[in-house]
Design a protein around this motif. Structure first.
Motif, PDB file in Angstrom:
ATOM      1  N   GLU A 184       0.791  -1.186   0.112  1.00 38.48           N
ATOM      2  CA  GLU A 184      -0.140  -0.017   0.046  1.00 38.48           C
ATOM      3  C   GLU A 184       0.893   1.271   0.098  1.00 38.48           C
ATOM      4  O   GLU A 184       0.524   2.361  -0.903  1.00 38.48           O
TER       5      GLU A 184
ATOM      6  N   GLY B 166       3.208   9.838  -9.731  1.00 38.04           N
ATOM      7  CA  GLY B 166       2.572  10.170 -10.796  1.00 38.04           C
ATOM      8  C   GLY B 166       1.749  11.373 -10.935  1.00 38.04           C
ATOM      9  O   GLY B 166       1.844  12.170 -12.035  1.00 38.04           O
ATOM     10  N   ASN B 167       1.084  11.602  -9.955  1.00 37.16           N
ATOM     11  CA  ASN B 167       0.497  13.126 -10.008  1.00 37.16           C
ATOM     12  C   ASN B 167       1.245  14.097  -9.815  1.00 37.16           C
ATOM     13  O   ASN B 167       1.073  15.373 -10.714  1.00 37.16           O
TER      14      ASN B 167
ATOM     15  N   TRP C   1       3.917   5.640  -5.606  1.00 35.18           N
ATOM     16  CA  TRP C   1       3.718   5.713  -6.931  1.00 35.18           C
ATOM     17  C   TRP C   1       2.599   6.634  -7.447  1.00 35.18           C
ATOM     18  O   TRP C   1       3.030   7.341  -8.437  1.00 35.18           O
ATOM     19  N   ASP C   2       1.603   6.717  -6.695  1.00 34.48           N
ATOM     20  CA  ASP C   2       0.594   7.481  -7.240  1.00 34.48           C
ATOM     21  C   ASP C   2       1.180   8.922  -7.030  1.00 34.48           C
ATOM     22  O   ASP C   2       0.682   9.994  -8.076  1.00 34.48           O
ATOM     23  N   HIS C   3       1.558   9.007  -5.960  1.00 34.03           N
ATOM     24  CA  HIS C   3       2.200  10.609  -5.539  1.00 34.03           C
ATOM     25  C   HIS C   3       3.345  10.941  -6.599  1.00 34.03           C
ATOM     26  O   HIS C   3       3.154  12.108  -6.975  1.00 34.03           O
TER      27      HIS C   3
ATOM     28  N   LYS D 252       2.275   1.673  -3.411  1.00 35.35           N
ATOM     29  CA  LYS D 252       1.353   2.016  -4.301  1.00 35.35           C
ATOM     30  C   LYS D 252       1.091   3.646  -4.058  1.00 35.35           C
ATOM     31  O   LYS D 252       1.024   4.574  -5.013  1.00 35.35           O
ATOM     32  N   ASN D 253       0.840   4.217  -2.904  1.00 41.93           N
ATOM     33  CA  ASN D 253       0.721   5.477  -2.448  1.00 41.93           C
ATOM     34  C   ASN D 253       1.966   6.405  -2.980  1.00 41.93           C
ATOM     35  O   ASN D 253       1.744   7.586  -3.662  1.00 41.93           O
TER      36      ASN D 253
END
Length: 270
Positions: free
Chosen positions: A2, A12-13, A8-10, A5-6
């Motif tokens: 998790e 990407g954003n 990676w999302d951060h 993933k967080n």
């Protein structure tokens, strides 16, 4: 997982946000390249943009640090894609910075060119005003051919100096076409050109008038010399007891009438 993933999302954003920001700034630079706003406004805008671009370097550093924090949790292929993205975003940022710096140099060059034009324009306008004052100064002493000739020569010197100004006026008109703020500069140069051409016409008219006046004075003084010669002959005739006074008198009166007619014509011309 998790946490990865967080992160990676951060990542990407943030990457997407920075990419969009770079694209928008590139549009601002393109708009500024064709802007017709005042030079001081353009300089202010480009300096602000450069500061903003420079401040975004920390965002790239943060992206790199963020990618490093979860690099061990991703596959080799994903790690390679992340590095490619980071390389790409840094290159975009560097290209944006270079574009902004080049544009700043261009704007500053335009400003320098316009300042030089305005400085030269002020100098030539001052010279034109001085010539206008000299041409407007009325002729005060032209009471003989000698004095008129002197005034004419002084005016001819003024005409030569005025003619020497022609190339400077032409250069100023040409340089007005090259400055960024072309509209107003071209108008000022055109007004200057018109003033100069009017001065040339005035100088030519004054030269013609002085040449006519000189010719009249020369003719008048020639007639005066003839008159004085005739007068001396009259005195000689009247003082000589051996001369036939009656016949010589008729001749003298005829000569007097001829001289009077010629002299009257010259006085009317003057």
């Amino acid at each position: 997982m998790e946490m990865v993933k967080n992160k990676w999302d951060h990542f990407g954003n943030n990457f997407e946000t920075l990419s969009i920001w770079i694209t928008e700034k590139e549009k601002e630079l393109n708009a500024l390249e064709t802007s017709s706003s005042a030079m001081d406004m353009q300089i202010h805008q480009i300096k602000v943009i450069i500061q903003e671009i420079q401040s975004k370097l920390s965002s790239i550093t943060e992206l790199e640090e963020s990618a490093q924090s979860f690099a061990q949790f991703v596959t080799t292929g994903e790690s390679a894609r992340i590095k490619a993205k980071l390389t790409q975003i840094r290159r975009y940022w560097e290209e944006l910075r270079e574009h902004a710096q080049c544009l700043e140099g261009t704007i500053l060059g335009h400003l320098s060119q316009q300042q030089k034009f305005e400085e030269n324009l002020r100098k030539i306008q001052k010279s034109v005003s001085e010539f206008e004052d000299k041409l407007a100064d009325p002729v005060k002493i032209c009471s003989s051919a000698t004095e008129t000739y002197k005034v004419l020569q002084e005016h001819m010197d003024l005409c030569q100096a005025l003619e020497a100004l022609s190339s400077t006026v032409a250069t100023t008109s040409a340089s007005a076409q090259k400055v960024a703020n072309r509209g107003s500069c071209v108008q000022e140069a055109a007004a200057l050109q018109q003033r100069y051409q009017e001065m040339q016409s005035q100088a030519k008219e004054k030269q013609t008038a002085l040449e006519k006046l000189l010719a009249h004075w020369q003719r008048l003084e020639k007639e005066l010399s003839t008159f004085l010669t005739w007068l001396e002959r009259c005195e000689a005739i009247t003082s000589s007891p051996e001369m036939d006074i009656s016949s010589d008198r008729v001749k003298v009166e005829s000569e007097l009438q001829s001289i009077q007619a010629s002299s009257s014509s010259d006085f009317l011309l003057l």
